[in-house]
Design an enzyme around this catalytic site. Structure first.
Site, short mmCIF file in Angstrom:
data_model
loop_
_atom_site.label_atom_id
_atom_site.label_comp_id
_atom_site.label_asym_id
_atom_site.label_seq_id
_atom_site.Cartn_x
_atom_site.Cartn_y
_atom_site.Cartn_z
N MET A 17 -19.75 73.74 -10.44
CA MET A 17 -18.41 74.34 -10.46
C MET A 17 -17.73 74.03 -11.79
O MET A 17 -17.39 72.88 -12.08
CB MET A 17 -17.57 73.84 -9.28
CG MET A 17 -17.96 74.49 -7.96
SD MET A 17 -17.01 73.87 -6.57
CE MET A 17 -17.76 72.27 -6.34
N CYS A 101 -22.33 84.06 -12.33
CA CYS A 101 -20.93 84.05 -12.77
C CYS A 101 -20.43 85.48 -12.97
O CYS A 101 -20.98 86.24 -13.76
CB CYS A 101 -20.78 83.25 -14.06
SG CYS A 101 -19.04 83.12 -14.53
N GLY A 202 -22.39 79.01 0.11
CA GLY A 202 -21.24 79.82 0.49
C GLY A 202 -20.60 79.44 1.80
O GLY A 202 -21.23 79.45 2.85
N ASP A 203 -19.34 79.02 1.70
CA ASP A 203 -18.44 78.90 2.85
C ASP A 203 -18.74 77.73 3.80
O ASP A 203 -18.33 77.78 4.96
CB ASP A 203 -18.41 80.20 3.68
CG ASP A 203 -18.07 81.41 2.84
OD1 ASP A 203 -17.39 81.23 1.81
OD2 ASP A 203 -18.51 82.52 3.19
N GLY A 224 -19.99 73.90 -2.50
CA GLY A 224 -19.04 73.92 -3.62
C GLY A 224 -17.66 73.49 -3.18
O GLY A 224 -17.32 72.30 -3.16
N ARG A 225 -16.84 74.48 -2.76
CA ARG A 225 -15.45 74.19 -2.44
C ARG A 225 -15.30 73.17 -1.31
O ARG A 225 -14.34 72.40 -1.29
CB ARG A 225 -14.73 75.50 -2.12
CG ARG A 225 -14.63 76.39 -3.34
CD ARG A 225 -14.24 77.81 -2.98
NE ARG A 225 -15.28 78.47 -2.18
CZ ARG A 225 -15.17 79.69 -1.69
NH1 ARG A 225 -14.07 80.38 -1.91
NH2 ARG A 225 -16.14 80.22 -0.98
C1 LIG Z 1 -13.97 76.52 -9.26
C2 LIG Z 1 -15.37 77.07 -9.14
C3 LIG Z 1 -16.20 77.05 -10.24
C4 LIG Z 1 -17.52 77.54 -10.14
N1 LIG Z 1 -18.33 77.46 -11.22
C5 LIG Z 1 -19.65 77.82 -11.10
C6 LIG Z 1 -20.55 77.61 -12.18
O1 LIG Z 1 -20.19 77.09 -13.24
N2 LIG Z 1 -21.85 78.00 -11.99
C7 LIG Z 1 -22.28 78.58 -10.81
O2 LIG Z 1 -23.46 78.91 -10.68
N3 LIG Z 1 -21.44 78.75 -9.78
C8 LIG Z 1 -20.15 78.38 -9.89
N4 LIG Z 1 -19.32 78.51 -8.83
C9 LIG Z 1 -19.86 79.03 -7.55
C10 LIG Z 1 -20.29 77.88 -6.63
O3 LIG Z 1 -21.36 77.14 -7.19
C11 LIG Z 1 -20.67 78.37 -5.23
O4 LIG Z 1 -21.86 79.12 -5.29
C12 LIG Z 1 -19.59 79.23 -4.58
O5 LIG Z 1 -18.32 78.62 -4.74
C13 LIG Z 1 -19.85 79.44 -3.09
O6 LIG Z 1 -20.00 78.23 -2.43
P1 LIG Z 1 -18.79 77.48 -1.65
O7 LIG Z 1 -18.23 78.46 -0.64
O8 LIG Z 1 -19.47 76.30 -1.03
O9 LIG Z 1 -17.76 77.13 -2.66
C14 LIG Z 1 -18.00 78.06 -8.90
C15 LIG Z 1 -17.14 78.08 -7.81
C16 LIG Z 1 -15.85 77.58 -7.89
C17 LIG Z 1 -14.98 77.61 -6.67
#
Ligand SMILES: Cc1cc2nc3c(=O)[nH]c(=O)nc-3n(C[C@H](O)[C@H](O)[C@H](O)COP(=O)(O)O)c2cc1C
Length: 333
Positions: A17, A101, A202-203, A224-225
């Site tokens: 992230m 991205c 995701g999620d 991630g989040r």
């Molecule tokens: C603030 C933020 C920054 C992110 N930066 C990247 C990144 O640099 N590279 C990447 O592959 N995904 C990035 N993502 C995507 C996350 O790695 C992840 O795949 C996505 O948020 C879905 O997962 P989650 O619902 O668990 O957050 C980012 C997501 C967030 C919220």
């Protein structure tokens, strides 16, 4: 589980992230347990090849984070191969390619998710990298560019054939950005079709969701989040996977995490001339984390507002101590 020759002690990982998963944050999450892999923020291949200091900083890590994956972005096969060599030279365990991205600044340079629109070219990037380094090359992609181009299943196979040692899929399209829900059926289908490990993303914001996703057939889950909201979520998922109740996270734990984050950041990026002071940089870092960390907390919006109004580290610490009812004498001494 293994990615190439790299052993992961747990299938649960911190998703990359940008702006958030710096080395200090990754270390703290790792210390909580249950975390098999951490990935850096995305790093520009161009910046690595040109040796730009700021870029190299994003790729910094400490040994306690191992196994560590450095994520790079770019679209030129030769430069990506050279950047992979640099990442290998930095001692990273894995080099990951960002094909997810959706931000125009990245996507318009033939990098990030726009690589998904040119599958053959994307595969040639992976082929060049896999031929250049011994460490595993992995790919993180989305479901596709938009609803008409949900080509992750085909692209995942192509990058596997080109030499990728694992694939992670965030089940949304670039057009969706973060709206709607991640399509885990699609992720499960890809996991079923590939021979290399597939991570879903995701999620997952509760540890139970991580366990439920694992049972859908993926080898691992990238969170991630959910980690930004609850840095213990991977440890809690590991508890559940081991048949134990998920550990309880108290307000004291949560308060101490923020104070420890400040402490670690105090030792990061100290010898650099930057537009903002080091303290200000830390305040900004806490504001960024605070916007996620306060979600779902009782009175979280009050904490968020207070963090956003703090102008100094001393005030920031006071706010944290007050909000989480910490023993100021013990934690601030
Ligand atoms: C603030 C933020 C920054 C992110 N930066 C990247 C990144 O640099 N590279 C990447 O592959 N995904 C990035 N993502 C995507 C996350 O790695 C992840 O795949 C996505 O948020 C879905 O997962 P989650 O619902 O668990 O957050 C980012 C997501 C967030 C919220």
């Amino acid at each position: 589980m293994k990615i190439g020759s790299v052993d992961l002690a747990s299938p649960f990982a911190v998703a990359p992230m940008a702006g958030m998963t710096d080395t200090a944050f990754r270390r703290l999450v790792k210390r909580k347990g249950g975390c098999g892999l951490v990935v850096t923020e995305m790093v520009s291949s161009e910046g690595l090849v040109r040796g730009i200091d700021r870029t190299l900083e994003y790729a910094e890590y400490t040994p306690e984070e191992r196994p560590i994956s450095i994520q790079i972005f770019g679209g030129d096969p030769a430069k990506m191969a050279e950047a992979a060599r640099i990442v290998e030279g930095m001692g990273a365990d894995i080099v990951d390619v960002n094909m997810g991205c959706p931000v125009p600044k990245i996507a318009k340079h033939n990098a990030g998710c726009s690589l998904m629109r040119e599958p053959e070219h994307a595969a040639s990037v992976i082929n060049a990298m896999a031929s250049a380094v011994k460490i595993p090359v992995t790919v993180k992609m989305r479901a596709g560019w938009n609803d008409e181009e949900r080509n992750a299943p085909a692209l995942a196979k192509m990058v596997q054939d080109a030499g990728a040692a694992a694939v992670a899929v965030h089940g949304r399209t670039a057009a969706q950005s973060y709206s709607g829900l991640a399509d885990w059926d699609l992720v499960a289908r890809i996991a079923d079709e590939l021979t290399v490990p597939v991570f879903g993303s995701g999620d997952c914001i509760e540890p139970e969701q991580i366990i439920a996703r694992m049972s859908a057939g993926v080898e691992g889950v990238l969170v991630g989040r959910g980690v930004l909201r609850n840095p213990w979520i991977l440890a809690q998922a590991a508890d559940l996977a081991a048949g134990r109740p998920a550990r309880v996270v108290t307000p004291e734990h949560r308060g101490c995490f923020l104070l420890e984050y400040i402490e670690l950041l105090l030792h990061e990026r100290i010898d650099e001339s930057r537009a903002v002071s080091h303290d200000r940089w830390i305040v900004n870092k806490l504001r960024a984390l605070g916007s996620w960390y306060t979600k779902g907390l009782d009175n979280g919006s009050h904490l968020r507002t207070a963090i956003n109004s703090a102008e100094s580290l001393a005030r920031l610490r006071e706010i944290i101590v007050e909000f989480f009812c910490l023993d100021a004498a013990a934690v601030l001494s």
